[in-house]
Design an enzyme around this catalytic site. Structure first.
Site, PDB file in Angstrom:
ATOM      1  CG  HIS A 152      -3.117  -3.128   4.049  1.00  0.00           C
ATOM      2  ND1 HIS A 152      -2.138  -2.400   4.686  1.00  0.00           N
ATOM      3  CD2 HIS A 152      -3.840  -2.246   3.344  1.00  0.00           C
ATOM      4  CE1 HIS A 152      -2.266  -1.121   4.375  1.00  0.00           C
ATOM      5  NE2 HIS A 152      -3.293  -1.005   3.554  1.00  0.00           N
TER       6      HIS A 152
ATOM      7  CB  CYS B 149      -0.993  -0.071   1.154  1.00  0.00           C
ATOM      8  SG  CYS B 149      -2.422   0.956   0.884  1.00  0.00           S
TER       9      CYS B 149
ATOM     10  CD  GLU C   8      -0.180  -5.135   6.205  1.00  0.00           C
ATOM     11  OE1 GLU C   8      -0.156  -5.841   5.179  1.00  0.00           O
ATOM     12  OE2 GLU C   8      -0.356  -3.907   6.189  1.00  0.00           O
TER      13      GLU C   8
HETATM   14  N1  GLN Z   1      -3.417   1.948   3.540  1.00  0.00           N
HETATM   15  C1  GLN Z   1      -2.490   2.690   2.997  1.00  0.00           C
HETATM   16  O1  GLN Z   1      -1.290   2.437   3.106  1.00  0.00           O
HETATM   17  C2  GLN Z   1      -3.001   3.907   2.310  1.00  0.00           C
HETATM   18  C3  GLN Z   1      -1.968   4.690   1.554  1.00  0.00           C
HETATM   19  C4  GLN Z   1      -2.340   6.155   1.581  1.00  0.00           C
HETATM   20  N2  GLN Z   1      -3.593   6.399   0.928  1.00  0.00           N
HETATM   21  C5  GLN Z   1      -1.216   6.990   0.962  1.00  0.00           C
HETATM   22  O2  GLN Z   1      -1.403   7.577  -0.046  1.00  0.00           O
HETATM   23  O3  GLN Z   1      -0.166   7.006   1.498  1.00  0.00           O
END
Ligand code: GLN
Length: 193
Positions: free
Chosen positions: A172, A80, A174
């Site tokens: 994710h 992410c 995790e």
């Molecule tokens: N769950 C996440 O890691 C979201 C990432 C977040 N929207 C960002 O731009 O950093």
């Protein structure tokens, strides 16, 4: 023992450590400082807020040493926000953090408010069972260069890809109980060793 670090600046650190600790022959540890970065065989960059993680990496003087270790072949997996940090370019945003993977990433690609959802998929290369996926204000990949392998698309959007020893996922693992992706990453590290 394989030593796997989790970048412990901000975000879902404890959750990654917990899943890693379920895998045999893995010693999982937090990475905050340069000497800890030098001890590990591979690194996970967790989800969180990419702007905050990027800024703190710079403040802790870790950005450049981390980039060099990755360019020298250390396996790395960004989940992410971690995917955003690895990308060489972002849509509609001039920011580049580590800039090591030949991917273009759109932040908050599903929208900021309604952008969180879960689904389940089969990915033959990763596991013979269905894998649960959790997306939270997730990014996705809009462009890849030719030596990037696309591991998974959901609704025609690239959400998992790999370039050599670098892995990036929009979701994710995790935050689930499923260790398939963590095992896959450990195998990437073993192949490098
Ligand atoms: N769950 C996440 O890691 C979201 C990432 C977040 N929207 C960002 O731009 O950093």
């Amino acid at each position: 023992m394989i030593k796997v670090g989790v970048l412990a600046i901000q975000g879902a650190v404890a959750e990654h450590l917990e899943l890693l600790n379920q895998i045999p022959d893995v010693c999982a540890q937090e990475v905050k400082y340069l000497d800890e970065l030098n001890e590990i065989d591979g690194l996970i960059i967790p989800g969180g807020e990419s702007t905050a993680i990027g800024r703190l990496l710079r403040d802790f003087n870790l950005l450049q040493p981390l980039k060099e270790r990755i360019l020298n072949g250390m396996p790395v997996w960004g989940t992410c926000a971690g995917m955003i940090l690895l990308a060489k370019s972002l849509e509609n945003d001039p920011t580049v953090h580590l800039g090591v993977m030949d991917i273009t990433v759109e932040r908050n690609a599903y929208g900021r408010q309604l952008g969180s959802f879960t689904t389940e998929v089969e990915i033959e290369k990763i596991s013979s069972n269905k894998i649960p996926l959790v997306f939270i204000r997730a990014p996705y990949v809009t462009q890849v260069k030719s030596d990037v392998d696309i591991l998974l698309e959901v609704n025609d959007h690239i959400v998992a890809c790999q370039q050599k020893q670098m892995l990036a996922t929009s979701f994710h693992p995790e935050l689930t109980k499923d260790t398939s992706f963590h095992r896959y990453f450990i195998n990437m590290i073993k192949q490098k060793a």
